[in-house]
Motif scaffolding. Sequence first.
Motif, mmCIF file in Angstrom:
data_model
loop_
_atom_site.group_PDB
_atom_site.id
_atom_site.type_symbol
_atom_site.label_atom_id
_atom_site.label_comp_id
_atom_site.label_asym_id
_atom_site.label_seq_id
_atom_site.Cartn_x
_atom_site.Cartn_y
_atom_site.Cartn_z
ATOM 1 N N ASP A 296 0.835 -1.204 0.000
ATOM 2 C CA ASP A 296 0.000 0.000 0.000
ATOM 3 C C ASP A 296 0.870 1.254 0.000
ATOM 4 O OD1 ASP A 296 -2.253 -1.599 0.115
ATOM 5 O OD2 ASP A 296 -2.409 -1.453 2.307
ATOM 6 N N LEU A 297 1.886 1.250 0.831
ATOM 7 C CA LEU A 297 2.777 2.396 0.926
ATOM 8 C C LEU A 297 3.537 2.604 -0.382
ATOM 9 C CD1 LEU A 297 3.928 4.620 2.699
ATOM 10 C CD2 LEU A 297 5.658 3.001 3.478
ATOM 11 N N ARG A 298 4.032 1.524 -0.962
ATOM 12 C CA ARG A 298 4.761 1.612 -2.233
ATOM 13 C C ARG A 298 3.849 2.172 -3.322
ATOM 14 N NH1 ARG A 298 6.627 -3.354 -2.315
ATOM 15 N NH2 ARG A 298 8.497 -2.766 -1.211
ATOM 16 N N TYR A 299 2.609 1.727 -3.352
ATOM 17 C CA TYR A 299 1.654 2.222 -4.344
ATOM 18 C C TYR A 299 1.408 3.720 -4.159
ATOM 19 C CZ TYR A 299 -2.674 3.012 -6.855
ATOM 20 O OH TYR A 299 -3.633 3.529 -7.690
ATOM 21 N N GLN B 3 4.555 6.003 -5.158
ATOM 22 C CA GLN B 3 5.023 6.029 -6.544
ATOM 23 C C GLN B 3 4.626 7.317 -7.251
ATOM 24 O OE1 GLN B 3 3.326 2.790 -8.690
ATOM 25 N NE2 GLN B 3 1.265 3.603 -8.668
ATOM 26 N N HIS B 4 3.685 8.059 -6.695
ATOM 27 C CA HIS B 4 3.217 9.292 -7.320
ATOM 28 C C HIS B 4 4.046 10.505 -6.913
ATOM 29 C CE1 HIS B 4 -0.194 6.993 -8.673
ATOM 30 N NE2 HIS B 4 -0.456 6.637 -7.441
ATOM 31 N N TYR B 5 4.932 10.348 -5.939
ATOM 32 C CA TYR B 5 5.720 11.472 -5.454
ATOM 33 C C TYR B 5 7.031 11.584 -6.231
ATOM 34 C CZ TYR B 5 2.557 11.923 -1.522
ATOM 35 O OH TYR B 5 1.449 12.128 -0.748
ATOM 36 N N ALA B 6 7.564 12.794 -6.302
ATOM 37 C CA ALA B 6 8.818 13.027 -7.017
ATOM 38 C C ALA B 6 9.993 12.491 -6.202
ATOM 39 C CB ALA B 6 8.999 14.516 -7.268
ATOM 40 N N THR B 7 10.961 11.933 -6.915
ATOM 41 C CA THR B 7 12.179 11.445 -6.276
ATOM 42 C C THR B 7 13.251 12.529 -6.358
ATOM 43 O OG1 THR B 7 13.036 10.511 -8.324
ATOM 44 C CG2 THR B 7 11.639 9.082 -6.958
#
Length: 61
Positions: free
Chosen positions: A13-16, A19-23
């Motif tokens: 859930d956390l990984r999903y 994934q929308h945040y900038a690295t």
Amino acid sequence: MSASNERPLTRDDLRYELQHYATKVDLAELEARLIKWMIGLMVGAVAVAASVAVAVQRLTS
């Protein structure tokens, strides 16, 4: 729905969600693009200002 009925957050859930945040790499690339744009805009502004100055000088001479 109360908080006691919700299931705990899992790694998937956390990984999903993350994934929308900038690295850091995304932000570094964005910074490089913005710097290039700003330099280009400054060079363009100087060229326009110089052209206007030359045109005004020729008109008044």
